[in-house]
Motif scaffolding. Structure first.
Motif, PDB file in Angstrom:
ATOM      1  N   HIS A 277     -12.314 -30.341  83.332  1.00 29.66           N
ATOM      2  CA  HIS A 277     -11.652 -29.265  82.614  1.00 29.66           C
ATOM      3  C   HIS A 277     -10.854 -28.379  83.562  1.00 29.66           C
ATOM      4  O   HIS A 277     -10.882 -28.561  84.773  1.00 29.66           O
ATOM      5  CB  HIS A 277     -12.653 -28.454  81.784  1.00 29.66           C
ATOM      6  CG  HIS A 277     -13.792 -27.864  82.553  1.00 29.66           C
ATOM      7  ND1 HIS A 277     -13.755 -26.602  83.085  1.00 29.66           N
ATOM      8  CD2 HIS A 277     -15.014 -28.349  82.864  1.00 29.66           C
ATOM      9  CE1 HIS A 277     -14.914 -26.342  83.683  1.00 29.66           C
ATOM     10  NE2 HIS A 277     -15.684 -27.377  83.562  1.00 29.66           N
ATOM     11  N   LEU A 278     -10.120 -27.459  82.998  1.00 34.48           N
ATOM     12  CA  LEU A 278      -9.208 -26.628  83.769  1.00 34.48           C
ATOM     13  C   LEU A 278      -9.930 -25.792  84.808  1.00 34.48           C
ATOM     14  O   LEU A 278     -10.986 -25.242  84.556  1.00 34.48           O
ATOM     15  CB  LEU A 278      -8.465 -25.674  82.837  1.00 34.48           C
ATOM     16  CG  LEU A 278      -7.310 -26.228  82.025  1.00 34.48           C
ATOM     17  CD1 LEU A 278      -6.845 -25.180  81.037  1.00 34.48           C
ATOM     18  CD2 LEU A 278      -6.176 -26.648  82.921  1.00 34.48           C
ATOM     19  N   GLN A 279      -9.294 -25.713  85.976  1.00 31.29           N
ATOM     20  CA  GLN A 279      -9.808 -24.831  87.021  1.00 31.29           C
ATOM     21  C   GLN A 279      -8.660 -23.961  87.511  1.00 31.29           C
ATOM     22  O   GLN A 279      -7.525 -24.408  87.596  1.00 31.29           O
ATOM     23  CB  GLN A 279     -10.325 -25.646  88.216  1.00 31.29           C
ATOM     24  CG  GLN A 279     -11.437 -26.594  87.893  1.00 31.29           C
ATOM     25  CD  GLN A 279     -11.786 -27.456  89.094  1.00 31.29           C
ATOM     26  OE1 GLN A 279     -11.805 -26.990  90.241  1.00 31.29           O
ATOM     27  NE2 GLN A 279     -12.030 -28.724  88.864  1.00 31.29           N
ATOM     28  N   LEU A 280      -8.984 -22.735  87.861  1.00 33.23           N
ATOM     29  CA  LEU A 280      -7.966 -21.833  88.383  1.00 33.23           C
ATOM     30  C   LEU A 280      -7.687 -22.161  89.845  1.00 33.23           C
ATOM     31  O   LEU A 280      -8.597 -22.220  90.661  1.00 33.23           O
ATOM     32  CB  LEU A 280      -8.453 -20.392  88.250  1.00 33.23           C
ATOM     33  CG  LEU A 280      -7.491 -19.315  88.736  1.00 33.23           C
ATOM     34  CD1 LEU A 280      -6.244 -19.269  87.856  1.00 33.23           C
ATOM     35  CD2 LEU A 280      -8.176 -17.952  88.749  1.00 33.23           C
ATOM     36  N   LEU A 281      -6.412 -22.373  90.152  1.00 31.90           N
ATOM     37  CA  LEU A 281      -5.995 -22.607  91.539  1.00 31.90           C
ATOM     38  C   LEU A 281      -5.696 -21.294  92.240  1.00 31.90           C
ATOM     39  O   LEU A 281      -6.124 -21.069  93.370  1.00 31.90           O
ATOM     40  CB  LEU A 281      -4.709 -23.443  91.569  1.00 31.90           C
ATOM     41  CG  LEU A 281      -4.790 -24.944  91.760  1.00 31.90           C
ATOM     42  CD1 LEU A 281      -3.380 -25.512  91.840  1.00 31.90           C
ATOM     43  CD2 LEU A 281      -5.586 -25.310  92.996  1.00 31.90           C
ATOM     44  N   LEU A 282      -4.911 -20.467  91.587  1.00 30.20           N
ATOM     45  CA  LEU A 282      -4.541 -19.174  92.145  1.00 30.20           C
ATOM     46  C   LEU A 282      -3.940 -18.301  91.058  1.00 30.20           C
ATOM     47  O   LEU A 282      -3.608 -18.784  89.968  1.00 30.20           O
ATOM     48  CB  LEU A 282      -3.569 -19.341  93.317  1.00 30.20           C
ATOM     49  CG  LEU A 282      -2.357 -20.242  93.120  1.00 30.20           C
ATOM     50  CD1 LEU A 282      -1.246 -19.567  92.351  1.00 30.20           C
ATOM     51  CD2 LEU A 282      -1.806 -20.700  94.486  1.00 30.20           C
TER      52      LEU A 282
END
Lengths: 113, 113
Positions: free
Chosen positions: B43-48
């Motif tokens: 699932h989605l992960q925050l990069l920055l």
């Protein structure tokens, strides 16, 4: 950070039936959202789940098709009603935590036959 | 209305090549900007993220992005990609008060070993 769980993780449903997806967060959050990610596409916001009032729907989404409940600050449900194959998608619950960071659940993969 | 445009739908690179993914947004006011990554099957992960301050932000896994207000852009960069960077990358924007996050169409990156 916020930890989000969704049930079910996946389901295969028959046309014309309805499925309710549950979203549970491990902390109280004000803002909860439901997104859809259709195959090969980006995320589209369905609605904002408001605690104590009706959900706010985005253009193209209506309450009769996607009723939402938000009984408290840690839980919400999204129902996909009268399903058709076009509803096959991944449905994601999302919350905004402290520092305005957005967290996503693992998603519910729905296939409608 | 807010919108997010990602320039490339598919990018293929060899390992050690440099990466730049374009993102432009349309919104008249102050915005928060994000890059998310979705690895295959995850699932989605925050990069920055960028909220304010230094327009050059550094994220996880060696990624960085530069906010150029005059160009309404928030391009993602990495000096040397690895095979494990194969994933789909989403640029996203929300307004500080509303929290409704709008996503770009996504860019699928494939890194050849």
């Amino acid at each position: 950070s916020a930890v989000i769980s969704q049930k079910p993780s996946r389901d295969i449903c028959q046309r014309g039936t309805s499925l309710t997806i549950q979203c549970q967060v491990d902390s109280q959050v004000t803002m909860m959202f439901w997104y859809r990610q259709q195959p090969g596409q980006s995320l589209t916001l369905i609605a904002t789940a408001n605690q104590g009032s009706e959900a706010t729907y985005e253009s193209g989404f209506v309450i009769d098709k996607f009723p939402i409940s938000r009984p408290n600050l840690t839980f919400s449900t999204l129902t996909v009603s009268n399903m058709s194959p076009e509803d096959s998608s991944i449905y994601l619950c999302s919350v905004v935590g402290q520092n305005n960071e957005q967290f996503f659940g693992p998603g519910t993969r729905l296939t409608v036959l | 209305a807010q919108s997010v445009s990602q320039h490339n739908h598919h990018v293929i690179l060899s390992e050690a090549a440099s990466l730049e993914l374009g993102c432009n947004y349309s919104y008249g006011g102050t915005v928060n900007l994000f890059w998310y990554v979705q690895y295959p099957g995850q699932h989605l992960q925050l990069l920055l993220k960028y909220f304010s301050g230094d327009p050059l932000v550094k994220g996880i896994k060696g990624f960085e992005a530069e906010f150029i207000k005059s160009k309404f852009s928030f391009n993602l960069r990495k000096p040397s990609v690895q095979w494990s960077d194969t994933a789909e990358y989403f640029c996203a924007v929300n307004d500080p008060g509303g929290f409704k996050t709008i996503f770009g169409a996504g860019t699928r990156l494939f890194v050849k070993a």
